[in-house]
Design an enzyme around this catalytic site. Structure first.
Site, mmCIF file in Angstrom:
data_model
loop_
_atom_site.group_PDB
_atom_site.id
_atom_site.type_symbol
_atom_site.label_atom_id
_atom_site.label_comp_id
_atom_site.label_asym_id
_atom_site.label_seq_id
_atom_site.Cartn_x
_atom_site.Cartn_y
_atom_site.Cartn_z
ATOM 1 N N SER A 173 -9.489 3.444 -17.366
ATOM 2 C CA SER A 173 -10.970 3.831 -16.851
ATOM 3 C C SER A 173 -11.520 4.990 -17.137
ATOM 4 C CB SER A 173 -10.831 3.517 -14.999
ATOM 5 O OG SER A 173 -10.089 4.857 -14.569
ATOM 6 N N GLY A 202 0.945 -1.091 -0.104
ATOM 7 C CA GLY A 202 0.046 0.012 0.332
ATOM 8 C C GLY A 202 0.959 1.242 0.130
ATOM 9 N N PRO A 203 0.221 2.345 -0.220
ATOM 10 C CA PRO A 203 0.921 3.593 -0.224
ATOM 11 C C PRO A 203 1.687 3.983 1.208
ATOM 12 C CG PRO A 203 -1.503 4.024 -0.122
ATOM 13 C CD PRO A 203 -1.131 2.604 -0.447
ATOM 14 N N PRO A 204 2.610 4.748 1.150
ATOM 15 C CA PRO A 204 3.334 5.431 2.277
ATOM 16 C C PRO A 204 2.122 5.868 3.370
ATOM 17 C CG PRO A 204 4.312 6.179 0.575
ATOM 18 C CD PRO A 204 3.146 5.895 0.101
ATOM 19 N N GLY A 205 2.256 5.551 4.806
ATOM 20 C CA GLY A 205 1.474 6.140 5.597
ATOM 21 C C GLY A 205 0.263 5.441 5.874
ATOM 22 N N VAL A 206 -0.011 4.217 5.573
ATOM 23 C CA VAL A 206 -1.242 3.455 5.853
ATOM 24 C C VAL A 206 -1.353 2.659 6.814
ATOM 25 C CG1 VAL A 206 -2.201 3.910 3.316
ATOM 26 C CG2 VAL A 206 -0.719 1.986 3.958
ATOM 27 N N GLY A 207 0.047 2.724 7.443
ATOM 28 C CA GLY A 207 0.007 1.877 8.782
ATOM 29 C C GLY A 207 0.631 0.425 8.612
ATOM 30 N N LYS A 208 1.358 0.182 7.643
ATOM 31 C CA LYS A 208 1.886 -1.108 7.320
ATOM 32 C C LYS A 208 2.806 -1.768 8.260
ATOM 33 C CE LYS A 208 3.791 0.001 3.488
ATOM 34 N NZ LYS A 208 3.149 1.235 3.348
ATOM 35 N N THR A 209 3.582 -0.790 8.808
ATOM 36 C CA THR A 209 4.613 -1.201 9.994
ATOM 37 C C THR A 209 4.042 -1.241 11.175
ATOM 38 O OG1 THR A 209 6.462 0.072 8.634
ATOM 39 C CG2 THR A 209 6.917 -0.357 11.091
ATOM 40 N N LYS A 232 -12.627 6.182 -5.649
ATOM 41 C CA LYS A 232 -13.256 6.899 -6.556
ATOM 42 C C LYS A 232 -14.811 7.583 -6.180
ATOM 43 C CE LYS A 232 -11.138 4.790 -10.413
ATOM 44 N NZ LYS A 232 -11.261 4.178 -11.868
#
Length: 770
Positions: A677, A353-360, A720
């Site tokens: 799209s 996922g993109p940076p800052g979404v809470g992966k770590t 979207k």
């Protein structure tokens, strides 16, 4: 049978010793002493026993054997009125009748009938074997079998008499000897005695062998001790220092304490012996000393006890993270499998996922829920394979790879190990680190991971590996195949709002030294920051922006400018953050010809985009501007071809593609755009320009088109729709193929928005121009 024979026709005084440790048996030609102080009734101690008199000694409860008839050889009387008789046993007897003489009994007896050995050859064999075992016993323990005793035993040719002669000399319990005495089958009696003698011989030989081995070890240890002391003196004279032996013993103790397996411990001891023969300050000694230090400090047996309480794990995930419901559900499923299967082998999780979404932080929450230690290794920019596998220890300054280094930091065999930014691994002439990771992440072979520095197998099978990546297409296929990709799509606006209220504002307030008395945030201000000052899928920029407001408020308080409580509203934000830096592409003020509103997905979340089309006098040229990618250009070509095909059906001027030039532009030209799209958006923009009728400005649309006019499904639907809501658009056209995905969306995403499902371009035209 030794002793004087008796006709057994008289009545005999009964001395009852049943249950006592002492009873007479036939031994050699000597007398057997019976001590009557504690063993018999008081009334018997008052009797006048005469030398030469026969008495009955009863010591057995057996019905076929009661005891013996014994002749009194000597009588001793002590001052305390006790009596000691010295007896000669003469016959084994069974008591037939007891007569009470007012205080003592006299008994009538019959001789015991023994069962003879039927096979005389077997009897001779037993006789010979028992004598041989007795000879071995006399050689081992001469204090129990004197030479004279052995001479007498060797002369006996009667198996029953031999048993009687040997039985008092063996070491066995009272119960076992009494059981042998009560045995009337001579063969069984002899076999039991033979077994006891053989056990004694074997026991003595075993003790002797152990004693010899112990003496040998003691002698060897003494030898090593003296040699080590001499070695100390020699090394001291040669200037090698006096603490070398102490260091040797210290490292040896560490090796033993580390809990290595046999193979690794053997390797460590071999290196230690090399070190002992080297000069302490030599480069080679330094290399070996560092190597042994690594072997002794990485974990070999230490583990933490897993806590696999699924309810607790769910509670911890909800406490630490808002939203991400599907992600949490998948993590709980993963933990449930570990709980039931009792091991962590299986798919390696990869949070994408993109940076800052809470992966770590998700990995940290998993470690917290499982009660495991957490270590994190960032792989961004790693290009050298040795970073993973380590360098050969032959080089001065070499070290193990970062996998082993992290295991040393964890100090347990079963941490939660996060491999961060796995999509940013590089490769060059030094090797491919992603290939080295294949062994680390393969649950079938990582139990024997070999680091080039350690040169021994290291068990990683108990480690719970979790990877993170921003994109997955850069991960090598072989490595990706070992992972289960879990996509974190990013936070919606309402999720960011909740995260700000629950986590970001309290945390930044604490870091800034502020309290609720100094500062508070209005909900409108938080929403304004999210919309107008940040554009991201995660919340890092949001936290930085909130922190910026906090710092400015802290400066005001510290400089005594404004004290008391300040409530930040959306109107006050400009004072702390300046003018908004994000100008959203919202709903157009009125419907325009050739302008269609599309929906796009970006790494920062959803966004709206306008597609503008102009019909110009010309020769049929088509111009595309706005930094469009190849896929988007192909979508424009497909749209034009479909409109050429069906131009007459919708009243479009015939041969428009030869009379007019068409210019398609997507604003914000500095931003690259691509993806299929936008096909329906480009088509409807062209259609509006060609029929010279405006499109409704309260509609947005997304969908890929084909040359047959079919609408294909799209991705990023949730993002979207959120973008459409944020822009104030409450009508959205999406592919019918996305209906199932739409139904699974959270209610807050579908709130206040009307969805139109279409299968073909014709459906969109009917909706927009009905």
């Amino acid at each position: 049978m030794d002793g004087e024979k008796n006709d057994l026709k008289s009545l005999y005084v009964l001395i009852d010793t049943k249950g006592k440790e002492k009873f007479p048996i036939f031994i050699r030609s000597e007398m057997d002493k019976i001590d009557l102080i504690d063993g018999v009734d008081v009334s018997l101690k008052q009797m006048q026993f005469a030398v030469g008199e026969f008495v009955a000694i009863e010591y057995s409860f057996s019905e076929s054997m009661s005891g013996v008839i014994a002749k009194i050889a000597h009588v001793e009387k002590n001052k305390d009125t006790s009596v000691r008789l010295i007896l000669y046993p003469t016959n084994y007897v069974v008591i037939e009748k007891r007569i009470d003489f007012s205080g003592y009994f006299k008994v009538k007896v019959n001789p015991v009938k023994f069962k003879e050995v039927a096979d005389k050859e077997r009897e001779k064999g037993l006789l010979s074997s028992i004598k041989k075992e007795a000879e071995k016993l006399s050689k081992i323990d001469s204090s129990r079998l004197l030479p004279d005793d052995m001479i007498n035993i060797l002369k006996i040719n009667n198996l029953n008499l031999l048993c009687d002669a040997i039985l008092p000399l063996i070491e066995a319990s009272h119960e076992r000897i009494l059981k042998i005495v009560e045995t009337l089958d001579i063969e069984k009696k002899a076999l039991e005695i033979h077994k006891i003698i053989s056990e004694e011989v074997y026991s003595h030989e075993l003790r002797e062998n152990i004693r010899k081995e112990v003496n040998k070890d003691v002698a060897e240890n003494q030898k090593k001790y003296f040699l080590n002391e001499q070695l100390k003196i020699i090394k001291k004279e040669l200037g090698f220092g006096g603490n070398a032996a102490d260091e040797f013993e210290e490292i040896k103790a560490k090796i033993v304490k580390a809990g290595m397996n046999d193979e690794v411990e053997k390797k460590a001891m071999s290196e230690l012996n090399k070190l002992a023969s080297m000069a302490p300050l030599s480069p080679e000694a330094t290399v070996i000393r560092n190597y042994l230090d690594w072997l002794c400090t990485i974990p070999w047996v230490n583990t933490t006890k897993d806590n696999l309480d699924i309810n607790l794990a769910e509670k911890i995930l909800n406490q630490n993270h808002f939203g991400l419901d599907k992600i949490k559900e998948r993590i709980l499923e993963y933990l449930a499998v570990i709980k039931l299967a009792k091991h962590v082998k299986g798919q390696i999780l990869c949070f994408s996922g993109p940076p800052g979404v809470g992966k770590t932080s998700l990995g940290q929450s998993i470690a917290q829920a499982m009660n495991r230690k957490f270590v994190r290794l960032s792989l961004g920019g790693v290009r050298d394979e040795a970073e993973i596998r380590g360098h050969r220890k032959t080089y001065i300054g070499s070290m193990p790879g970062r996998i082993v280094q992290m295991m040393k930091r964890a100090q347990v065999l079963n941490p939660v190990f996060m491999l961060d930014e796995v999509d940013k691994l590089g490769s060059d002439f030094k090797g491919d680190p992603s290939s080295a990771l294949l062994e680390v992440l393969d649950p079938e072979i990582n139990s024997a991971f070999v680091d080039h520095y350690l040169e021994v197998d290291y068990d990683l099978s108990n480690v719970l590996f979790i990877c993170t990546a921003n994109v997955v297409h850069t991960i090598p296929p072989a490595l990706k195949d070992r992972m289960e990709i879990i996509t974190l799509p990013g936070y919606l606006e309402f999720e960011k709002f909740e995260i700000s209220k629950r986590f970001l504002i309290p945390r930044t307030m604490k870091v800034s030294g502020l309290t609720k008395k100094d500062f508070s945030f209005d909900d409108s201000a938080v929403r304004s920051i999210i919309k107008n000052y940040t554009m991201e899928s995660g919340v890092r920029s949001l936290e930085k922006t909130i922190s910026k407001v906090m710092r400015k408020r802290a400066k005001e308080i510290a400089s005594d400018e404004k004290k008391g409580t300040v409530r930040i509203t959306s109107k006050l934000l400009s004072r702390y953050l300046g003018s908004p830096i994000i100008i959203p592409d919202g709903k157009d003020k009125k419907s325009l010809i050739g302008v269609a509103k599309g929906l796009a997905w970006t790494p920062f979340g959803g966004a709206t985009l306008s597609v503008e089309t102009l019909k110009l006098e010309g020769s049929g040229k088509v111009q595309l501007t706005g930094q469009l990618g190849d896929v988007m250009k192909e979508s424009a070509s497909a749209s034009i071809s479909w409109l050429r095909k069906y131009s007459q059906k919708y009243g479009i001027e015939k041969n428009f593609f030869t009379k007019y030039d068409i210019h398609i532009h997507v604003p914000e030209g500095s931003i690259p755009k691509d993806g299929p799209s936008a096909g329906i958006t480009i088509t409807m923009s062209l259609f509006s320009a060609l029929i010279n009728k405006p499109l409704r400005n309260d509609f947005a649309m997304t969908g890929e088109v084909t040359l047959r006019g079919i609408i294909l499904p799209i991705g990023g639907l949730q993002e979207k729709l959120v973008a459409a809501q944020s822009a104030g658009i409450n009508n959205v056209i999406i592919p019918a193929a996305n209906k199932a995905q739409f139904l699974e969306l959270p209610p807050r995403v579908k709130k206040n928005i009307r969805i139109y499902f279409i299968d073909r371009i014709d459906d969109a035209i009917k909706i927009l121009y009905k």
